[in-house]
Design an enzyme around this catalytic site. Structure first.
Site, PDB file in Angstrom:
ATOM      1  N   HIS A 212       0.571  -1.209   0.013  1.00 45.35           N
ATOM      2  CA  HIS A 212       0.002  -0.111  -0.112  1.00 45.35           C
ATOM      3  C   HIS A 212       0.830   1.353  -0.059  1.00 45.35           C
ATOM      4  O   HIS A 212       0.407   2.164  -0.333  1.00 45.35           O
ATOM      5  CB  HIS A 212      -0.729   0.195   1.219  1.00 45.35           C
ATOM      6  CG  HIS A 212      -2.277  -1.132   0.621  1.00 45.35           C
ATOM      7  ND1 HIS A 212      -2.323  -2.277   1.198  1.00 45.35           N
ATOM      8  CD2 HIS A 212      -3.297  -0.837  -0.101  1.00 45.35           C
ATOM      9  CE1 HIS A 212      -3.129  -2.795   0.644  1.00 45.35           C
ATOM     10  NE2 HIS A 212      -3.879  -1.959   0.006  1.00 45.35           N
ATOM     11  N   GLU A 455     -11.128 -10.895  -4.487  1.00 41.39           N
ATOM     12  CA  GLU A 455      -9.804 -10.502  -4.225  1.00 41.39           C
ATOM     13  C   GLU A 455      -9.199 -11.783  -3.683  1.00 41.39           C
ATOM     14  O   GLU A 455      -8.045 -12.038  -3.091  1.00 41.39           O
ATOM     15  CB  GLU A 455      -9.640  -9.661  -2.890  1.00 41.39           C
ATOM     16  CG  GLU A 455     -10.187  -8.153  -3.122  1.00 41.39           C
ATOM     17  CD  GLU A 455      -9.776  -7.011  -2.133  1.00 41.39           C
ATOM     18  OE1 GLU A 455      -9.048  -6.502  -2.724  1.00 41.39           O
ATOM     19  OE2 GLU A 455     -10.757  -6.943  -1.450  1.00 41.39           O
ATOM     20  N   ASP A 479      -4.763  -8.039  -4.374  1.00 44.17           N
ATOM     21  CA  ASP A 479      -4.812  -9.182  -3.188  1.00 44.17           C
ATOM     22  C   ASP A 479      -5.282 -10.500  -3.951  1.00 44.17           C
ATOM     23  O   ASP A 479      -4.662 -11.575  -3.378  1.00 44.17           O
ATOM     24  CB  ASP A 479      -5.884  -9.003  -2.156  1.00 44.17           C
ATOM     25  CG  ASP A 479      -5.630  -7.821  -1.403  1.00 44.17           C
ATOM     26  OD1 ASP A 479      -4.380  -7.887  -0.539  1.00 44.17           O
ATOM     27  OD2 ASP A 479      -6.316  -6.876  -0.929  1.00 44.17           O
ATOM     28  N   CYS A 526      -9.603  -3.318 -10.507  1.00 43.72           N
ATOM     29  CA  CYS A 526      -8.967  -1.975  -9.827  1.00 43.72           C
ATOM     30  C   CYS A 526      -7.742  -2.005  -9.278  1.00 43.72           C
ATOM     31  O   CYS A 526      -7.161  -1.354  -8.339  1.00 43.72           O
ATOM     32  CB  CYS A 526      -9.866  -1.516  -8.908  1.00 43.72           C
ATOM     33  SG  CYS A 526     -10.389  -2.744  -7.287  1.00 43.72           S
TER      34      CYS A 526
HETATM   35  C1  PEP Z   1      -6.726  -5.143  -4.814  1.00 44.77           C
HETATM   36  O1  PEP Z   1      -6.427  -5.727  -3.917  1.00 44.77           O
HETATM   37  O2  PEP Z   1      -6.120  -5.272  -5.895  1.00 44.77           O
HETATM   38  C2  PEP Z   1      -6.960  -3.769  -4.279  1.00 44.77           C
HETATM   39  C3  PEP Z   1      -7.416  -2.856  -5.336  1.00 44.77           C
HETATM   40  O3  PEP Z   1      -7.316  -3.347  -2.893  1.00 44.77           O
HETATM   41  P1  PEP Z   1      -6.224  -2.676  -2.076  1.00 44.77           P
HETATM   42  O4  PEP Z   1      -4.978  -2.738  -2.904  1.00 44.77           O
HETATM   43  O5  PEP Z   1      -6.449  -1.523  -1.431  1.00 44.77           O
HETATM   44  O6  PEP Z   1      -6.131  -4.050  -1.253  1.00 44.77           O
HETATM   45 MG    MG Z   2      -7.300  -5.497  -2.008  1.00 46.89          MG
END
Ligand code: PEP
Ligand code: MG
Length: 588
Positions: A212, A455, A479, A526
């Site tokens: 992140h 995910e 994820d 996403c």
């Molecule tokens: C993902 O897991 O691809 C996602 C978009 O969520 P995050 O990166 O915030 O875990």
């Molecule tokens: Mg995620």
């Protein structure tokens, strides 16, 4: 002497500037730039903290002197003397003043920066006794910080970058010099604080490409390298550093020839970006006429402006957890959240906004104190929807706030990390309950489309159940890759195994897209895969027509879309996913 350190590239481009080291051992102090008018007040805060510690030591000395020689060991008296001496040390005092006055660091940051500078000098000493004084210095600084906590200002970064005024204040040799940030680790919340700041690039010792911290860095749209192992040990404050975000390399103390070469690369990159901005208003339509939706991922309501500027046609992922971080346990209430979501919705000027309910946990702790190491496998622990269902009052507060914001525009409600039918049931009934609560209170709210993130492989293997309950699905590849391949996305030691093109990952992605398309339900990606232009053609070939990514990536992906013919990509994409080695088919 010039040397380079290899890491993982996370955000493209070249940055050249002087190193600002964020001391790893003191990573939990606030780092922000102060307004020039606050310089004297910040210096006074350090002085007051130091005086308080000096008084405390004097008091201790007095009580020691009242003890008999048996109870007051000689070592203790000597230790207190050393601490007093360190507190009075000119290098500590003048160094702290320097960082506050010339760099506009807040008091805590200035103090820990100077600690790092002096600590390195201790490390290099031949004399073992003197070398060991480093620990005393750390204790002394720790005590000053503790005293300062009581008088610290609320930790908020300045709302507007004040580069000009800051540069006005810089010494001659630093005028106009960009700054690059080097740290052992930065939490996503730290990164957010730097969002408004003046850094031209950054490097961390740890982290994977889709950690992140890296994701927030990418949203800053500055060159960045993570997983550079010992970078923060090798660089010194104010060293000249080149960050090559394309190759994932940091070059320290570059020679004139290397500087010239990278200066040229940097200008080329800028020209390329300028060229891409011409595509901003061009609709994302493939050569064979397929309309593609390019959406933005945002962390804060204010990011909506950047999304609009980049030509996004909506927000595909608002990571609401960033509103919850770094608040020392005091979570945002319904009104504060409602106002934040409303700002995002209004900022998007009628375009749809997908708000994801809070995804706290794993590498996104609420605040530093939550990172307590009590959970053995945080990524497999109480995270995202699990965390929300564990605290229904908190979850209901968020749901009410989102539903209320939906009265101001088109809002989609997205739930992260669902895997169990029981979680789906509980979530849906809490959403109904939140609506009923608003009805009872007579508070207006709007309709929302309901979406689930895919995910966890378990979710991707029970799509029919998900599609029975949800209007759309959003594939979180970050994820999905982590959980399919059992690779911690934040761990640079296994980063080489984190592979978006692993046949198992592609199978799950392909099946999710196909099932949604077959049922006429919306589906988007996403995760970071959506913003990587080298994967655009494959995802188009698999039938994806909705991509959500950081605004900075939209134009490069749009360029790929404009050059694509999906009728030709479709059979090719099937070949890719059926191959044992998709990467080789992709690059053939
Ligand atoms: C993902 O897991 O691809 C996602 C978009 O969520 P995050 O990166 O915030 O875990
Ligand atoms: Mg995620």
């Amino acid at each position: 002497m010039t040397f380079s350190v290899q890491g993982l590239p996370v955000a493209r481009g070249i940055a050249i500037g002087r190193a600002v080291l964020v001391a790893s051992s003191r990573a939990d102090v606030a780092h922000y730039f102060i307004e020039p008018a606050r310089v004297d007040a910040e210096i006074e805060r350090v002085r007051a903290g130091r005086n308080a510690v000096v008084d405390e030591i004097h008091r201790l000395q007095q009580s020691v002197s009242q003890m008999g020689p048996k109870d007051a060991p000689h070592e203790l008296t000597a230790l207190l003397d050393v601490h007093l001496m360190l507190l009075q040390d000119e290098m500590l005092v003048s160094g702290v003043k320097h960082w506050i006055t010339n760099r506009l660091y807040n008091a805590e940051w200035a103090l820990t920066t100077q600690l790092e500078v002096i600590a390195r000098q201790f490390d290099e000493m031949e004399d073992e006794y003197l070398r060991e004084r480093k620990a005393d210095l750390e204790q002394v600084v720790e005590r000053i910080l503790r005293y300062m906590k009581g008088v610290a200002l609320p930790i908020t970064p300045p709302t507007t970058p004040h580069r000009k005024t800051q540069q006005d204040l810089l010494l001659d040799d630093t005028v106009d010099v960009p700054l690059v940030l080097i740290a052992h680790d930065l939490s996503p919340a730290d990164m957010l604080q730097f969002k408004q700041s003046v850094f031209a690039g950054f490097v961390t010792d740890v982290g994977g490409k889709t950690s992140h911290t890296a994701i927030v860095a990418r949203s800053l749209d500055i060159p960045a390298v993570v997983g550079a192992r010992s970078a923060s040990q090798l660089v010194r404050q104010d060293d000249w550093v080149i960050i090559d975000g394309d190759a994932g390399v940091m070059i320290v103390d570059p020679s004139a020839i290397i500087l010239a070469e990278y200066g040229f690369k940097q200008r080329q990159g800028q020209l390329e970006r300028e060229r891409l901005t011409r595509l901003r208003h061009t609709p994302a339509i493939t050569m064979d006429g397929q309309k593609v939706e390019l959406l933005a991922n945002i962390e804060m309501p204010e990011d909506a402006a950047g999304a609009i500027k980049a030509g996004a046609v909506g927000v595909g992922l608002f990571r609401s957890e960033f509103l919850f971080m770094g608040r020392t346990g005091k979570l945002p209430d319904e009104e504060e959240q409602y106002q934040a979501y409303r700002r995002a919705v209004e900022g998007m000027r009628g375009l749809p906004v997908t708000i994801r309910t809070v995804d706290i946990g794993a590498d996104k702790p609420l605040d530093k104190s939550q990172k307590d190491g009590t959970s053995l496998n945080p990524a497999l622990g109480l995270r995202a929807i699990r965390w929300s269902l564990n605290d229904p009052a908190m979850f209901l507060t968020q749901l009410r706030a989102i539903l209320r914001a939906a009265a101001h525009g088109q809002v989609n409600l997205l739930i992260p990390m669902l895997a169990h039918a029981s979680e789906i049931r509980q979530t849906l009934s809490l959403i109904d309950f939140a609506r009923a609560e608003l009805d009872n209170r007579g508070v207006p709210y709007g309709p929302v489309k309901l979406g689930a993130m895919i995910e966890i492989p378990a979710a991707a293997l029970m799509l029919k159940l998900f599609l029975k309950h949800f209007d759309f699905l959003s594939i979180g590849t970050n994820d999905l890759i982590q959980y399919t391949l059992a690779i911690d996305r934040a761990d640079e030691a296994v980063a080489h195994l984190y592979d978006p093109l692993h046949p198992a990952v592609l199978r799950l992605v392909a099946d999710t897209i196909a099932e949604c398309n077959a049922q006429g339900k919306g589906v988007s990606v996403c995760g970071e895969m959506a913003g990587d232009a080298s994967h655009t053609r494959l995802l188009l070939g698999l039938g994806l027509r909705s991509f959500s990514m950081h605004p900075a990536q939209i134009l490069a992906v749009k360029q790929e879309v404009l050059r694509s013919d999906t009728s030709r990509l479709q059979p090719w994409a099937q070949k890719v996913i059926e191959s044992d080695d998709p990467a080789s088919v992709l690059s053939a």
